[in-house]
Design a protein around this motif. Structure first.
Motif, PDB file in Angstrom:
ATOM      1  N   GLN A 121      -5.115  -2.033  -5.485  1.00  0.00           N
ATOM      2  CA  GLN A 121      -5.530  -1.353  -6.707  1.00  0.00           C
ATOM      3  C   GLN A 121      -5.927   0.085  -6.426  1.00  0.00           C
ATOM      4  O   GLN A 121      -5.599   1.004  -7.189  1.00  0.00           O
ATOM      5  N   GLY A 122      -6.619   0.309  -5.313  1.00  0.00           N
ATOM      6  CA  GLY A 122      -6.978   1.673  -4.934  1.00  0.00           C
ATOM      7  C   GLY A 122      -5.769   2.529  -4.633  1.00  0.00           C
ATOM      8  O   GLY A 122      -5.743   3.728  -4.943  1.00  0.00           O
ATOM      9  N   ALA A 123      -4.739   1.903  -4.042  1.00  0.00           N
ATOM     10  CA  ALA A 123      -3.500   2.634  -3.762  1.00  0.00           C
ATOM     11  C   ALA A 123      -2.797   3.011  -5.057  1.00  0.00           C
ATOM     12  O   ALA A 123      -2.284   4.126  -5.209  1.00  0.00           O
ATOM     13  N   ILE A 124      -2.775   2.087  -6.011  1.00  0.00           N
ATOM     14  CA  ILE A 124      -2.135   2.346  -7.303  1.00  0.00           C
ATOM     15  C   ILE A 124      -2.878   3.448  -8.060  1.00  0.00           C
ATOM     16  O   ILE A 124      -2.271   4.358  -8.626  1.00  0.00           O
ATOM     17  N   GLU A 125      -4.197   3.376  -8.043  1.00  0.00           N
ATOM     18  CA  GLU A 125      -5.018   4.317  -8.816  1.00  0.00           C
ATOM     19  C   GLU A 125      -5.207   5.656  -8.113  1.00  0.00           C
ATOM     20  O   GLU A 125      -5.661   6.622  -8.737  1.00  0.00           O
ATOM     21  N   GLY A 126      -4.863   5.727  -6.826  1.00  0.00           N
ATOM     22  CA  GLY A 126      -5.093   6.948  -6.068  1.00  0.00           C
ATOM     23  C   GLY A 126      -6.566   7.191  -5.779  1.00  0.00           C
ATOM     24  O   GLY A 126      -7.017   8.335  -5.690  1.00  0.00           O
ATOM     25  N   MET A 167       0.820  -1.215   0.000  1.00  0.00           N
ATOM     26  CA  MET A 167       0.000   0.000   0.000  1.00  0.00           C
ATOM     27  C   MET A 167       0.854   1.265   0.000  1.00  0.00           C
ATOM     28  O   MET A 167       0.637   2.185  -0.792  1.00  0.00           O
ATOM     29  N   GLY A 168       1.833   1.320   0.883  1.00  0.00           N
ATOM     30  CA  GLY A 168       2.626   2.536   1.036  1.00  0.00           C
ATOM     31  C   GLY A 168       3.448   2.879  -0.186  1.00  0.00           C
ATOM     32  O   GLY A 168       3.605   4.064  -0.521  1.00  0.00           O
ATOM     33  N   GLY A 169       3.972   1.866  -0.876  1.00  0.00           N
ATOM     34  CA  GLY A 169       4.793   2.122  -2.051  1.00  0.00           C
ATOM     35  C   GLY A 169       4.062   2.920  -3.121  1.00  0.00           C
ATOM     36  O   GLY A 169       4.529   3.983  -3.542  1.00  0.00           O
ATOM     37  N   PRO A 170       2.916   2.425  -3.594  1.00  0.00           N
ATOM     38  CA  PRO A 170       2.195   3.196  -4.616  1.00  0.00           C
ATOM     39  C   PRO A 170       1.642   4.518  -4.108  1.00  0.00           C
ATOM     40  O   PRO A 170       1.561   5.490  -4.874  1.00  0.00           O
ATOM     41  N   MET A 171       1.284   4.598  -2.834  1.00  0.00           N
ATOM     42  CA  MET A 171       0.806   5.871  -2.285  1.00  0.00           C
ATOM     43  C   MET A 171       1.917   6.916  -2.326  1.00  0.00           C
ATOM     44  O   MET A 171       1.699   8.058  -2.755  1.00  0.00           O
ATOM     45  N   ALA A 172       3.109   6.528  -1.886  1.00  0.00           N
ATOM     46  CA  ALA A 172       4.243   7.446  -1.933  1.00  0.00           C
ATOM     47  C   ALA A 172       4.578   7.814  -3.372  1.00  0.00           C
ATOM     48  O   ALA A 172       4.908   8.969  -3.685  1.00  0.00           O
TER      49      ALA A 172
END
Length: 294
Positions: free
Chosen positions: A126-131, A12-17
């Motif tokens: 997926q939500g983390a990747i898509e923002g 989660m944190g990786g794509p969010m950052a």
């Protein structure tokens, strides 16, 4: 606040950052896994050597770590966030932890003059990747408004739900609903397969009616294919259901269906499936039905 210290760069944190980097924020990240930290740097962020550097180089600190003890270690420990932060600095914990832990961290931050928000998320990898995550935020309203520009980068639904700990309480309710829904979808799929129904067609029509839900939309295809790559691991949902059942007991709230699903998740973990996606509840339904597919 353009400089962001991001601690915890996992699924989660990786794509969010990464999304914060893409939005133009100066992100300095740290994770116990050097490979994850290096991945952020390769994507345009900066790599911190440790927590101290991530905090000292930032205006706002975000954590996304697995559990309450991890937040306590990162935030309250020697050389942790509170001991390193400047007065007035904003600390946003986006992990999923106990409401009591969130309240305790906020209370511990007061003597340091550090502003704290608990802002857990829902929406999965997926939500983390898509923002497009849903973010439930507890803390002071003014601090919530200060954090909004960052939260709007990583989420689509951002709501201030009350004082410190409220975000985690809402997240616990979210995990209760998600677990129950996955279990019912799993039971429905095994039921449909037992009757030889075209399950892909069945899922399409179910998703368009009153039974429609995000689990059908996002998880059903993987469940039909028996693909349980996380996603969101059984281990973590097991932790979250422990938070739910404990908090419900403390409040005197009875959650019979939630308690049953918590035990089913615990059974999957005990069988060695903790690393699978939580949609692997399907495996247990098959097993209980004598229809194990492997």
């Amino acid at each position: 606040m353009t400089r962001v210290g991001f601690i915890g760069l996992g699924i989660m944190g990786g794509p969010m950052a990464g999304n914060l980097v893409k939005a133009g924020f100066d992100v300095i990240g740290y994770d116990y896994s050097p490979a994850r930290t290096e991945a952020l740097a390769a994507g345009g962020g900066r790599a911190a050597a440790g927590i101290v550097e991530a905090v000292q180089e930032s205006d706002v600190v975000i954590t996304m770590v697995p559990d309450s003890p991890d937040v306590e270690a990162v935030a309250l420990g020697e050389g942790g966030i509170l001991a390193t932060a400047r007065p007035g600095q904003l600390y946003i914990d986006m992990s999923s932890i106990s409401p009591k832990t969130a309240q305790g961290v906020a209370e511990a931050a007061k003597p340091y003059g550090v502003r704290v928000l608990d802002a857990p998320v829902s929406g999965g990898e997926q939500g983390a990747i898509e923002g497009t995550l849903s973010i439930m935020v507890g803390g002071d309203a003014a601090d919530f408004e200060a954090a909004r520009p960052l939260l709007e980068v990583v989420g689509a639904t951002i709501v201030h739900v009350g004082p410190h700990g409220s975000g985690q309480t809402v997240k616990a309710a979210n995990q209760l609903i998600v677990a129950g829904t996955i279990e019912l979808v799993a039971e429905a799929i095994v039921f449909l397969e037992a009757y030889g129904v075209d399950t892909e067609a069945a899922v399409r029509v179910l998703a368009g009616g009153l039974a429609g839900n995000r689990i059908l939309d996002r998880k059903a295809a993987g469940m039909l294919a028996r693909e349980f790559q996380p996603g969101f691991r059984i281990d973590l949902h097991h932790k979250d259901m422990g938070i739910v059942t404990s908090a419900a007991r403390e409040a005197g709230v009875v959650i019979p269906l939630g308690a049953a699903v918590a035990q089913l998740i615990a059974a999957l973990k005990a069988q060695g499936h903790g690393g699978l996606d939580h949609s692997a509840l399907l495996k247990l339904v098959e097993q209980l039905s004598g229809r194990t597919s492997g």
